[in-house]
Design an enzyme around this catalytic site. Sequence first.
Site, short mmCIF file in Angstrom:
data_model
loop_
_atom_site.label_atom_id
_atom_site.label_comp_id
_atom_site.label_asym_id
_atom_site.label_seq_id
_atom_site.Cartn_x
_atom_site.Cartn_y
_atom_site.Cartn_z
N HIS A 72 47.82 54.82 -1.52
CA HIS A 72 46.97 55.18 -2.65
C HIS A 72 47.47 56.45 -3.32
O HIS A 72 47.99 57.36 -2.68
CB HIS A 72 45.49 55.30 -2.24
CG HIS A 72 45.14 56.44 -1.35
ND1 HIS A 72 44.76 57.67 -1.83
CD2 HIS A 72 45.07 56.54 0.01
CE1 HIS A 72 44.47 58.48 -0.82
NE2 HIS A 72 44.66 57.82 0.31
N ASP A 189 47.98 63.25 1.43
CA ASP A 189 47.08 62.10 1.55
C ASP A 189 46.73 61.67 0.13
O ASP A 189 45.85 62.25 -0.50
CB ASP A 189 45.84 62.52 2.33
CG ASP A 189 44.76 61.46 2.40
OD1 ASP A 189 45.05 60.29 2.09
OD2 ASP A 189 43.62 61.81 2.75
N GLU A 223 40.87 54.66 -3.42
CA GLU A 223 40.76 54.73 -1.97
C GLU A 223 39.84 55.85 -1.53
O GLU A 223 39.07 55.68 -0.57
CB GLU A 223 42.15 54.91 -1.35
CG GLU A 223 42.21 54.69 0.16
CD GLU A 223 41.81 55.91 0.99
OE1 GLU A 223 41.57 55.76 2.20
OE2 GLU A 223 41.74 57.04 0.42
N GLU A 224 39.89 56.99 -2.20
CA GLU A 224 39.11 58.14 -1.76
C GLU A 224 37.60 57.95 -1.90
O GLU A 224 36.83 58.73 -1.35
CB GLU A 224 39.54 59.40 -2.52
CG GLU A 224 40.96 59.88 -2.21
CD GLU A 224 41.12 60.42 -0.80
OE1 GLU A 224 40.14 60.44 -0.03
OE2 GLU A 224 42.24 60.82 -0.46
N ASP A 244 49.13 55.17 5.05
CA ASP A 244 48.30 56.31 4.69
C ASP A 244 48.61 57.42 5.67
O ASP A 244 49.35 57.22 6.65
CB ASP A 244 46.81 55.91 4.73
CG ASP A 244 45.94 56.74 3.80
OD1 ASP A 244 46.31 57.90 3.52
OD2 ASP A 244 44.90 56.24 3.36
N HIS A 323 42.44 66.62 3.82
CA HIS A 323 41.44 67.01 2.82
C HIS A 323 41.47 68.51 2.54
O HIS A 323 40.46 69.11 2.17
CB HIS A 323 40.03 66.56 3.22
CG HIS A 323 39.82 65.10 2.98
ND1 HIS A 323 38.58 64.57 2.71
CD2 HIS A 323 40.67 64.06 2.95
CE1 HIS A 323 38.69 63.25 2.53
NE2 HIS A 323 39.96 62.93 2.67
#
Length: 345
Positions: A72, A189, A223-224, A244, A323
């Site tokens: 993603h 990510d 995706e998030e 991922d 994150h």
Amino acid sequence: MNDIYLDYTLDVLKKLLAADSPTGFTKQGSDFVVSALRDLGYTPVMTNKGGVLCCLNADNTPAENGLLISAHIDTLGAMVAQIKGNGRLKVRNVGGLNPNNTETEFVTVYTRDGRKYEGTLQLCNASLHVNGGYNGTQRTWDSLEVLLDENVSSAAEVKELGIENGCFVCVNPRTVITESGFIKSRYLDDKLSAAILLGYAKYIRDESVQLSRRVYLHFTVYEEVGHGASGTLPEGVTEMLGVDMGCVGDGLECTEKQVSICAADSAGPYDYDLTTRLVNLAKENNLSYAVDIYPHYSSDCSAAARSFDFRGALIGAGVYASHGYERSHVEGVKNTFDLIKAFAG
């Protein structure tokens, strides 16, 4: 993975990271991926959601028993939630952006008419010389604000710039690749995986690789927020390999220099046979790998499995500090690339 494909992967990674693409505002990222694939000689298509789908070998393979490999390109971000009377901006997160690790970061605010403005995320009343409660203040989206680098001191002046509620706020990725091979940036990510897939696409084209089955790449954009790959599966696909970030942290075996093979995450176990195949291929090819379970994680593969009938597995280069400001290593990139190469071939 030889140096040609590693250098290409790192080059497109830096460019992709520089393309702001929080969930819901991903055109810069999607356009970059489309351009990169076209430059390699492919014919990518844009999905209705705004993702990018590309078949690597449609001309010489049957559609049955196909493989979809996904990564993603949407990232965490924020949106303007309120323009304050003093000209500062209250924001709300998009995805899992966390206020605890965004304080003092540079941001870009995009207006709906194409203008953009720079600013900084700061604690409200951010000076220690003024704010006696600075250290005890909990960092939340109510206690942080964006200070625009513009001569504004009222809501009316901010609105004259074209900024309004719902404008996207993008945090600077601050990308660095060290001489020792560490890759540091926000949004590894999952733009690191997306860059690896572009490197793999270059390898297939440059080496005229004849794949034994039809292989698609899917660069997803939601995706998030949980539904990136849930709406698209090409006809004939029976297996999906999600690529991922591999988690690195306490209680897990993976390091930043390895490829992580995820046996299960918060959505449940991945396909046992596919996961076993990946483990065996890693061993056969002398790759550095780890098998882990991610308790606070879900993927495009998990999202798509709610809508489609296929077998799914998940891998990724080890990434520390998800994150937030994240770190991986070129050895993790190499091991992930080589495992994709072994699995898809």
